[in-house]
Structures are given as structure tokens and as C-alpha cells.
Design a protein around this motif. Structure first.
Motif, PDB file in Angstrom:
ATOM      1  N   ARG A  29      -5.117  -4.287 -23.564  1.00  0.00           N
ATOM      2  CA  ARG A  29      -5.765  -4.273 -22.248  1.00  0.00           C
ATOM      3  C   ARG A  29      -6.419  -5.627 -22.039  1.00  0.00           C
ATOM      4  O   ARG A  29      -6.685  -6.353 -22.988  1.00  0.00           O
ATOM      5  CB  ARG A  29      -6.784  -3.154 -22.135  1.00  0.00           C
ATOM      6  N   ILE A  30      -6.683  -5.933 -20.802  1.00  0.00           N
ATOM      7  CA  ILE A  30      -7.309  -7.206 -20.463  1.00  0.00           C
ATOM      8  C   ILE A  30      -8.162  -6.980 -19.216  1.00  0.00           C
ATOM      9  O   ILE A  30      -7.802  -6.180 -18.356  1.00  0.00           O
ATOM     10  CB  ILE A  30      -6.256  -8.311 -20.260  1.00  0.00           C
ATOM     11  N   GLY A  31      -9.283  -7.647 -19.171  1.00  0.00           N
ATOM     12  CA  GLY A  31     -10.154  -7.491 -18.014  1.00  0.00           C
ATOM     13  C   GLY A  31     -10.843  -8.797 -17.678  1.00  0.00           C
ATOM     14  O   GLY A  31     -11.008  -9.661 -18.526  1.00  0.00           O
ATOM     15  N   ALA A  32     -11.220  -8.935 -16.435  1.00  0.00           N
ATOM     16  CA  ALA A  32     -11.939 -10.126 -15.971  1.00  0.00           C
ATOM     17  C   ALA A  32     -13.436  -9.856 -16.073  1.00  0.00           C
ATOM     18  O   ALA A  32     -13.922  -8.866 -15.537  1.00  0.00           O
ATOM     19  CB  ALA A  32     -11.550 -10.449 -14.545  1.00  0.00           C
ATOM     20  N   ARG A  33     -14.140 -10.725 -16.734  1.00  0.00           N
ATOM     21  CA  ARG A  33     -15.585 -10.563 -16.887  1.00  0.00           C
ATOM     22  C   ARG A  33     -16.374 -11.418 -15.922  1.00  0.00           C
ATOM     23  O   ARG A  33     -17.578 -11.295 -15.835  1.00  0.00           O
ATOM     24  CB  ARG A  33     -15.984 -10.923 -18.309  1.00  0.00           C
ATOM     25  N   PRO A  42      -4.857 -12.940  -9.964  1.00  0.00           N
ATOM     26  CA  PRO A  42      -3.862 -12.265  -9.116  1.00  0.00           C
ATOM     27  C   PRO A  42      -4.094 -10.752  -9.067  1.00  0.00           C
ATOM     28  O   PRO A  42      -4.719 -10.172  -9.961  1.00  0.00           O
ATOM     29  CB  PRO A  42      -2.536 -12.565  -9.812  1.00  0.00           C
ATOM     30  N   GLU A  43      -3.570 -10.127  -8.038  1.00  0.00           N
ATOM     31  CA  GLU A  43      -3.653  -8.667  -7.915  1.00  0.00           C
ATOM     32  C   GLU A  43      -3.007  -8.015  -9.134  1.00  0.00           C
ATOM     33  O   GLU A  43      -1.999  -8.493  -9.637  1.00  0.00           O
ATOM     34  CB  GLU A  43      -2.926  -8.208  -6.645  1.00  0.00           C
ATOM     35  N   ARG A  44      -3.590  -6.942  -9.604  1.00  0.00           N
ATOM     36  CA  ARG A  44      -3.078  -6.158 -10.725  1.00  0.00           C
ATOM     37  C   ARG A  44      -2.862  -7.006 -11.986  1.00  0.00           C
ATOM     38  O   ARG A  44      -1.947  -6.760 -12.754  1.00  0.00           O
ATOM     39  CB  ARG A  44      -1.771  -5.455 -10.332  1.00  0.00           C
ATOM     40  N   PHE A  45      -3.707  -7.980 -12.183  1.00  0.00           N
ATOM     41  CA  PHE A  45      -3.580  -8.903 -13.317  1.00  0.00           C
ATOM     42  C   PHE A  45      -3.562  -8.164 -14.651  1.00  0.00           C
ATOM     43  O   PHE A  45      -2.661  -8.351 -15.468  1.00  0.00           O
ATOM     44  CB  PHE A  45      -4.725  -9.916 -13.267  1.00  0.00           C
ATOM     45  N   GLY A  46      -4.533  -7.311 -14.861  1.00  0.00           N
ATOM     46  CA  GLY A  46      -4.620  -6.558 -16.116  1.00  0.00           C
ATOM     47  C   GLY A  46      -3.459  -5.608 -16.309  1.00  0.00           C
ATOM     48  O   GLY A  46      -2.935  -5.457 -17.412  1.00  0.00           O
ATOM     49  N   GLU A  47      -3.035  -4.962 -15.235  1.00  0.00           N
ATOM     50  CA  GLU A  47      -1.909  -4.024 -15.321  1.00  0.00           C
ATOM     51  C   GLU A  47      -0.613  -4.736 -15.686  1.00  0.00           C
ATOM     52  O   GLU A  47       0.219  -4.196 -16.414  1.00  0.00           O
ATOM     53  CB  GLU A  47      -1.735  -3.291 -13.995  1.00  0.00           C
ATOM     54  N   ARG A  48      -0.422  -5.942 -15.140  1.00  0.00           N
ATOM     55  CA  ARG A  48       0.800  -6.709 -15.450  1.00  0.00           C
ATOM     56  C   ARG A  48       0.858  -7.126 -16.907  1.00  0.00           C
ATOM     57  O   ARG A  48       1.934  -7.187 -17.504  1.00  0.00           O
ATOM     58  CB  ARG A  48       0.879  -7.969 -14.592  1.00  0.00           C
ATOM     59  N   LEU A  49      -0.294  -7.405 -17.509  1.00  0.00           N
ATOM     60  CA  LEU A  49      -0.314  -7.890 -18.884  1.00  0.00           C
ATOM     61  C   LEU A  49      -0.325  -6.775 -19.923  1.00  0.00           C
ATOM     62  O   LEU A  49       0.147  -6.963 -21.037  1.00  0.00           O
ATOM     63  CB  LEU A  49      -1.524  -8.791 -19.106  1.00  0.00           C
ATOM     64  N   ALA A  50      -0.861  -5.621 -19.573  1.00  0.00           N
ATOM     65  CA  ALA A  50      -0.962  -4.517 -20.532  1.00  0.00           C
ATOM     66  C   ALA A  50       0.424  -4.105 -21.009  1.00  0.00           C
ATOM     67  O   ALA A  50       1.343  -3.919 -20.220  1.00  0.00           O
ATOM     68  CB  ALA A  50      -1.671  -3.344 -19.891  1.00  0.00           C
TER      69      ALA A  50
END
Length: 79
Positions: A29-33, A42-50
Motif C-alpha cells: 500500500r502507499i499513501g500521501a502524507r 495523480p488520481e488513484r495514485f495509491g490504487e495504481r501502485l498497490a
């Protein structure tokens, strides 16, 4: 002529060592802090990388570059 006291950049060694162990790593998972970034993520950044596999890891200047299984590169500050 090579000096017997020539030094290898430490960051290059660390990145090479990290890349060797990251051959089969996967992004869980990845998130912006930081919501106040100069350029928004970008939109759905975390979803694209997971779920992406990390195919390679290298260092360039002050950044780590992770090559993902999708063919995209994730650029992160080396800090």
C-alpha cells in the motif's frame, strides 16, 4: 591512473544493495502524507501502485527509482 585511496560513493553501494534484495518485492500500500505538495499526486495514485511488483531499484543523484512491473517508474527522494 587510479589512486589507492579512491572512494566509492556510499549512496551507490546502498542502492545496489537494496536493489539486490528487492527483486521480488511487492507494493502492499502507499499513501500521501503531505496534502500541500507543489504538484498534486495523480488520481488513484495509491490504487495504481498497490499490488505492483518492483522489478528494479536504482539511485540517481538524490532519488531512488523503482521500476514497477507495469513498466512505470516510481521516483522517491533519497533521504
Amino acid at each position: 591512473m587510479t589512486s589507492p585511496y579512491a572512494r566509492t560513493p556510499r549512496g551507490r553501494n546502498r542502492a545496489a544493495g537494496a536493489g539486490a534484495g528487492a527483486g521480488r518485492s511487492r507494493v502492499a500500500r502507499i499513501g500521501a502524507r503531505r496534502p500541500d505538495l507543489r504538484f498534486p499526486l495523480p488520481e488513484r495514485f495509491g490504487e495504481r501502485l498497490a499490488g505492483q511488483d518492483i522489478a528494479g531499484l536504482e539511485r540517481r543523484a538524490k532519488y531512488l527509482i523503482a521500476t514497477l512491473s507495469s513498466g512505470e517508474d516510481l521516483v522517491m527522494p533519497w533521504a
